[in-house]
Enzyme design. Structure first.
Site, PDB file in Angstrom:
ATOM      1  N   SER A  70      -9.543   1.798   3.250  1.00  0.00           N
ATOM      2  CA  SER A  70      -8.707   2.558   2.350  1.00  0.00           C
ATOM      3  C   SER A  70      -7.697   1.708   1.562  1.00  0.00           C
ATOM      4  O   SER A  70      -7.104   2.198   0.605  1.00  0.00           O
ATOM      5  CB  SER A  70      -7.942   3.622   3.142  1.00  0.00           C
ATOM      6  N   LYS A  78       0.859  -1.197   0.000  1.00  0.00           N
ATOM      7  CA  LYS A  78       0.000   0.000   0.000  1.00  0.00           C
ATOM      8  C   LYS A  78       0.887   1.236   0.000  1.00  0.00           C
ATOM      9  O   LYS A  78       1.934   1.266   0.668  1.00  0.00           O
ATOM     10  CB  LYS A  78      -0.883  -0.041   1.244  1.00  0.00           C
ATOM     11  N   SER A 124      -9.494  -0.538   7.552  1.00  0.00           N
ATOM     12  CA  SER A 124      -8.997  -0.392   6.179  1.00  0.00           C
ATOM     13  C   SER A 124      -8.275  -1.604   5.603  1.00  0.00           C
ATOM     14  O   SER A 124      -7.926  -1.614   4.422  1.00  0.00           O
ATOM     15  CB  SER A 124      -8.082   0.824   6.077  1.00  0.00           C
TER      16      SER A 124
END
Lengths: 531, 99
Positions: free
Chosen positions: A159, A84, A183
């Site tokens: 997210s 990420k 997330s």
């Protein structure tokens, strides 16, 4: 949208690791298979923000040379991974999904990135995300939306939606996500993956671009429970660079997943949280989601687990507490983006002073959700409102921890103890708590972007474990309207192994009944479309 | 119902060094009033004798040995700066005209 997965990209990471270690496949071939998938699919999917094929191929070639030379390599050498974009990577662009960091190349590696590099995994790229991890759909990315491989008209969660889409879509065998209020777990649930939020403090936060420091935690997103456990073991453990890191050994995770997969849960006590979709608390939950979760719980009971309902009244206030605490910490953390030492600077014409340049930089560099949260946090921390909002939210946080401690039959200080009381005054607490991971399946792109409260509701079930710092995993438990549903399994602090054990038992039982892995359903579907 | 006026919002944005536009003021004032209404529910909690939790893991005063270690090389750090001069960050004017 997907082409049928090739032989190599259809493998689990654990299988790839074994094939690579045995010399049966070359790291260069595995990496090339994934890079080909990315080149073919990511224009539509939008999972990655940065891919450097040459760098990935060079890393893979080095692993192959080292293996050929007889160099001792770790078990994960040559397995590709995606990170990420909130994880800083030395020399590799890192944006946290924000324009304010566009083009920034960090001068150091996050501990998570350094450990994966030391294990000689191959970095495929950096994945898309909601800006600064603020969001539940990845639509708050400043760069582009990410689509759900199960239905390109729908969001992949957030997210960590770039990581979830990449792994579910066969563009990475596994990926690192981060979880502040859900997330990792929410995008995993919405794309049919396994995603685990570790005990707070058990995976280093050093080099994660901070959103809410008392909540942020990195963890694995994978296609199987075993893969998630293996990746978790690779990144976890004490790190002196993170002063909130817990100086204790990780529990044994991969072995717990293997043990769970044998399917015996006798003696395991499971509590179903009434406040998360139970009687009187089902408003906003889709019936299909609740049905899949109920079936999963029945399956766990069939494997020998004792199941009972547990009440955690303070969980009702988790959303309110979280959306005060996280924005408050964010408003402070994001003060570092001032256009002075790195990143964007706007309006520095020699006339404007520092304050003006800062304000213009932040106006241009931050998107709407980040601004909303900075303003909200500034408000909640301002004198006159502090006690009513931030102070009160922190006390609610204590109540939520107490609910967990009571359910687990442990002291308020946390940790498994046994011998406490449960909601019915029965004997001892439960070993794990379960709930849906999300109230609904993946929603359509654009459906909630103009309604912050509707967007925040996607985190309803994941927030309590975040606020209490306890570990929680999401594991697929079926489809509703053709879209994945996740079961959340929460455990006491430092008992992450229980999450893996129970999740693996459920996964194995469902795979047996189905005669295929969960994600094979997606591959079969997209394969049929391709034909 | 908690509300945030445009003026309050503009003040908060100034405190946070955010140069918000008129359109954003209109949009955010409405949205944040709804959010504030939702988060105000924390006031319903029975918390009279409850201590606040600042952090999920109880720990205090984490220190490391006070030894000199190499830091990042200056040129590596300055390579990421929006503006650098003479091996230092170059910053906008920090004093007003009258100073």
């Amino acid at each position: 949208m997907s082409a049928p997965t090739t032989e190599l990209t259809g493998r689990t990471a654990d299988e790839l690791a074994r094939l690579l270690s045995a010399g049966e496949v070359a790291a260069a071939d595995v990496t090339r298979a994934y890079l080909d998938r990315i080149a073919a699919e990511d224009g539509d999917l939008g999972a990655y923000l940065h891919v450097d094929p040459e760098a990935a191929q060079a890393q893979a070639a080095e692993v192959d040379s080292a293996r050929a030379a007889g160099t001792g390599l770790g078990p994960l050498a040559g397995v590709p991974v995606a990170l990420k974009d909130v994880v800083v990577t030395e020399g590799v662009p890192t944006t946290s999904g924000s324009r304010i960091l566009e083009g920034w190349r960090p001068p150091y590696d996050a501990t998570v990135a350094a450990r994966l590099k030391a294990a000689r995994t191959v970095l495929l790229g950096k994945t898309n995300m909601d800006e600064f991890a603020m969001g539940s759909s990845t639509e708050n990315s400043a760069y582009r939306p990410t689509r759900n491989p199960w239905d390109p008209a729908r969001i992949p969660g957030g997210s960590s939606g770039g990581s979830s889409a990449a792994v579910a879509g066969g563009l990475a065998p596994w990926a690192i996500g981060t979880d502040t209020g859900g997330s990792i777990r929410q995008p995993a649930a919405l794309t049919g993956l396994v995603g685990h939020k570790p005990t707070y403090g058990s995976v280093s936060r050093y080099g994660l671009i901070a959103f809410s420091s008392s909540l942020d935690q990195a963890g694995p997103m994978a296609r199987t429970v075993l893969d998630a456990a293996v990746l978790h073991e690779a990144i976890g453990g004490y790190d002196p660079c993170d002063s909130t890191s817990i100086d204790a050994p990780l529990p044994v995770l991969a072995e717990s997943a293997r043990r769970g997969a044998t399917g015996d849960l006798s003696g395991v006590r499971i509590g179903v949280v009434r406040e998360l979709g139970g009687e009187g608390h089902a408003e906003g939950y889709e019936p299909g989601v609740l049905a899949r979760v109920a079936e999963a719980v029945a399956l766990l009971e069939g494997l020998g687990a004792e199941v009972r309902e547990v009440s955690c009244p303070a969980f009702d206030l988790a959303l309110a507490a979280y959306y005060l605490i996280a924005p408050s910490e964010a408003s402070s953390n994001l003060a570092r983006f001032d256009g002075v030492r790195y990143g964007l600077r706007v309006g520095d014409d020699g006339e404007r002073d520092l304050d003006e340049v800062m304000a213009l930089t932040r106006e241009r560099g931050f998107g709407p959700e980040v601004k909303r949260r900075i303003v909200l946090g500034t408000y909640a921390l301002s004198s006159g409102y502090y006690e009513a909002y931030y102070g009160q939210a922190q006390k609610v946080r204590t109540l939520i921890s107490h609910d967990f401690a009571e359910a687990f039959g442990s002291s308020a200080a946390g940790g498994p103890a046994g011998g406490g009381r449960d909601a019915d005054g029965g004997t001892g607490g439960v070993d794990v708590l379960v709930s849906p991971t999300t109230p609904t399946v993946a929603f359509p792109l654009g459906a909630r972007v103009d309604d912050p409260i509707a967007m925040y509701a996607a985190d309803l079930c994941t927030l309590p474990a975040s606020l209490a710092g306890v570990p929680a995993i999401s594991v697929p438990c079926g489809l509703s309207d053709g879209l994945p549903v996740g079961l959340q399994i929460m455990a006491p602090a430092l008992a992450d192994d229980r999450c893996y054990r129970v999740a693996a038992a459920l996964e194995a039982a469902q795979d047996d009944a189905r005669g295929a892995r969960f994600l094979d359903q997606l591959a079969a579907r997209t394969g049929a479309e391709a034909r | 119902m908690s509300t945030l006026s445009r003026d309050e919002l503009a003040h908060l944005a100034r405190l946070a060094r955010l140069a918000v536009t008129d359109e954003e003021l209109d949009l955010f004032a409405g949205q944040l009033s709804v959010v504030l209404d939702a988060v105000a529910r924390v006031g319903e909690a029975p918390v009279d004798d409850v201590a606040p939790t600042t952090h999920a893991v109880p720990m205090t005063n984490v220190t490391r040995p006070d030894v000199v270690r190499p830091s990042l090389p200056r040129d590596v750090v300055l390579a990421g700066a929006p503006a650098a001069e003479d091996d230092r960050f170059r910053v906008p004017r920090i004093l007003g005209e009258e100073a």
